[in-house]
Motif scaffolding. Structure first.
Motif, PDB file in Angstrom:
ATOM      1  N   LEU A  18       0.809  -1.222   0.000  1.00  0.00           N
ATOM      2  CA  LEU A  18       0.000   0.000   0.000  1.00  0.00           C
ATOM      3  C   LEU A  18       0.841   1.270   0.000  1.00  0.00           C
ATOM      4  O   LEU A  18       0.293   2.369   0.070  1.00  0.00           O
ATOM      5  CB  LEU A  18      -0.925  -0.003   1.222  1.00  0.00           C
ATOM      6  N   GLY A  19       2.149   1.142  -0.086  1.00  0.00           N
ATOM      7  CA  GLY A  19       3.022   2.312  -0.049  1.00  0.00           C
ATOM      8  C   GLY A  19       2.852   3.227  -1.245  1.00  0.00           C
ATOM      9  O   GLY A  19       2.829   4.451  -1.111  1.00  0.00           O
ATOM     10  N   ILE A  20       2.721   2.653  -2.425  1.00  0.00           N
ATOM     11  CA  ILE A  20       2.560   3.462  -3.638  1.00  0.00           C
ATOM     12  C   ILE A  20       1.206   4.169  -3.644  1.00  0.00           C
ATOM     13  O   ILE A  20       1.145   5.374  -3.891  1.00  0.00           O
ATOM     14  CB  ILE A  20       2.768   2.596  -4.902  1.00  0.00           C
ATOM     15  N   PRO A  21       0.086   3.482  -3.361  1.00  0.00           N
ATOM     16  CA  PRO A  21      -1.180   4.225  -3.289  1.00  0.00           C
ATOM     17  C   PRO A  21      -1.194   5.275  -2.166  1.00  0.00           C
ATOM     18  O   PRO A  21      -1.876   6.296  -2.278  1.00  0.00           O
ATOM     19  CB  PRO A  21      -2.227   3.143  -3.025  1.00  0.00           C
ATOM     20  N   ALA A  22      -0.422   5.044  -1.123  1.00  0.00           N
ATOM     21  CA  ALA A  22      -0.372   6.022  -0.026  1.00  0.00           C
ATOM     22  C   ALA A  22       0.285   7.318  -0.469  1.00  0.00           C
ATOM     23  O   ALA A  22       0.068   8.367   0.142  1.00  0.00           O
ATOM     24  CB  ALA A  22       0.362   5.439   1.166  1.00  0.00           C
ATOM     25  N   MET A  23       1.074   7.246  -1.529  1.00  0.00           N
ATOM     26  CA  MET A  23       1.674   8.470  -2.052  1.00  0.00           C
ATOM     27  C   MET A  23       0.608   9.451  -2.530  1.00  0.00           C
ATOM     28  O   MET A  23       0.827  10.662  -2.540  1.00  0.00           O
ATOM     29  CB  MET A  23       2.627   8.144  -3.200  1.00  0.00           C
ATOM     30  N   LEU A  24      -0.556   8.946  -2.894  1.00  0.00           N
ATOM     31  CA  LEU A  24      -1.646   9.824  -3.329  1.00  0.00           C
ATOM     32  C   LEU A  24      -2.189  10.678  -2.185  1.00  0.00           C
ATOM     33  O   LEU A  24      -2.827  11.698  -2.425  1.00  0.00           O
ATOM     34  CB  LEU A  24      -2.772   9.001  -3.948  1.00  0.00           C
ATOM     35  N   LEU A  25      -1.933  10.261  -0.954  1.00  0.00           N
ATOM     36  CA  LEU A  25      -2.375  11.060   0.185  1.00  0.00           C
ATOM     37  C   LEU A  25      -1.587  12.356   0.316  1.00  0.00           C
ATOM     38  O   LEU A  25      -1.972  13.242   1.071  1.00  0.00           O
ATOM     39  CB  LEU A  25      -2.267  10.251   1.474  1.00  0.00           C
ATOM     40  N   ALA A  26      -0.514  12.480  -0.429  1.00  0.00           N
ATOM     41  CA  ALA A  26       0.248  13.732  -0.418  1.00  0.00           C
ATOM     42  C   ALA A  26      -0.487  14.834  -1.175  1.00  0.00           C
ATOM     43  O   ALA A  26      -0.254  16.015  -0.914  1.00  0.00           O
ATOM     44  CB  ALA A  26       1.627  13.512  -1.027  1.00  0.00           C
ATOM     45  N   VAL A  27      -1.364  14.466  -2.080  1.00  0.00           N
ATOM     46  CA  VAL A  27      -2.067  15.460  -2.904  1.00  0.00           C
ATOM     47  C   VAL A  27      -2.907  16.426  -2.060  1.00  0.00           C
ATOM     48  O   VAL A  27      -2.802  17.641  -2.247  1.00  0.00           O
ATOM     49  CB  VAL A  27      -2.904  14.757  -3.997  1.00  0.00           C
ATOM     50  N   PRO A  28      -3.721  15.942  -1.118  1.00  0.00           N
ATOM     51  CA  PRO A  28      -4.482  16.907  -0.307  1.00  0.00           C
ATOM     52  C   PRO A  28      -3.582  17.832   0.516  1.00  0.00           C
ATOM     53  O   PRO A  28      -3.898  19.018   0.681  1.00  0.00           O
ATOM     54  CB  PRO A  28      -5.342  16.045   0.610  1.00  0.00           C
ATOM     55  N   TYR A  29      -2.474  17.298   1.003  1.00  0.00           N
ATOM     56  CA  TYR A  29      -1.556  18.152   1.764  1.00  0.00           C
ATOM     57  C   TYR A  29      -0.935  19.225   0.875  1.00  0.00           C
ATOM     58  O   TYR A  29      -0.757  20.366   1.295  1.00  0.00           O
ATOM     59  CB  TYR A  29      -0.469  17.310   2.427  1.00  0.00           C
ATOM     60  N   LEU A  30      -0.612  18.868  -0.350  1.00  0.00           N
ATOM     61  CA  LEU A  30      -0.064  19.864  -1.270  1.00  0.00           C
ATOM     62  C   LEU A  30      -1.130  20.882  -1.670  1.00  0.00           C
ATOM     63  O   LEU A  30      -0.822  22.053  -1.898  1.00  0.00           O
ATOM     64  CB  LEU A  30       0.532  19.178  -2.493  1.00  0.00           C
ATOM     65  N   LEU A  31      -2.372  20.446  -1.737  1.00  0.00           N
ATOM     66  CA  LEU A  31      -3.467  21.375  -2.005  1.00  0.00           C
ATOM     67  C   LEU A  31      -3.634  22.363  -0.852  1.00  0.00           C
ATOM     68  O   LEU A  31      -3.830  23.568  -1.087  1.00  0.00           O
ATOM     69  CB  LEU A  31      -4.765  20.600  -2.250  1.00  0.00           C
ATOM     70  N   ILE A  32      -3.530  21.882   0.360  1.00  0.00           N
ATOM     71  CA  ILE A  32      -3.581  22.766   1.534  1.00  0.00           C
ATOM     72  C   ILE A  32      -2.438  23.775   1.483  1.00  0.00           C
ATOM     73  O   ILE A  32      -2.622  24.961   1.765  1.00  0.00           O
ATOM     74  CB  ILE A  32      -3.541  21.941   2.837  1.00  0.00           C
TER      75      ILE A  32
END
Length: 117
Positions: A18-32
């Motif tokens: 699940l490490g690669i899909p977890a990289m997508l969780l960076a998108v909301p933080y970058l949006l913030i």
């Protein structure tokens, strides 16, 4: 922090995939980060710099976790092949051919291709 608990859960052997899909969780933080920096440019309060720092830090943690989880997954699979039940320190049976199933069950022998166990 919740992100640290999530990253600890991803580092477990069964969740390394699940490490690669977890990289997508960076998108909301970058949006913030983007929203806060735009607000700071327009004269928002200075404490938003802390929110920017927090969100960039969490985004970096998730982005770095992807490649790290791949390395850990490959290392765990190689270790599992080396310690598989078919691999032992005894000599292989004389009637087992190099292309047979007995040979393939020995992960270290199949991986190394040397014929040594």
């Amino acid at each position: 922090m919740p992100t640290n608990r999530l990253l600890d859960a991803i580092r477990r052997r069964r969740n390394l995939k699940l490490g690669i899909p977890a990289m997508l969780l960076a998108v909301p933080y970058l949006l913030i980060t983007n929203i806060c920096t735009n607000a700071l440019d327009q004269g928002a309060p200075g404490w938003l710099h802390l929110v920017v720092l927090w969100s960039v830090w969490n985004a970096m943690k998730f982005i770095i976790m992807g490649p790290i989880s791949l390395v850990l997954l490959v290392r765990a699979r190689i270790q599992r092949l080396l310690q598989s039940p078919g691999s032992n320190t005894q000599d292989p049976e004389p009637d087992s051919a190099p292309g047979g199933t007995d040979y393939l069950r020995r992960g270290a022998v199949a991986l190394a291709g040397t014929g040594l166990t």
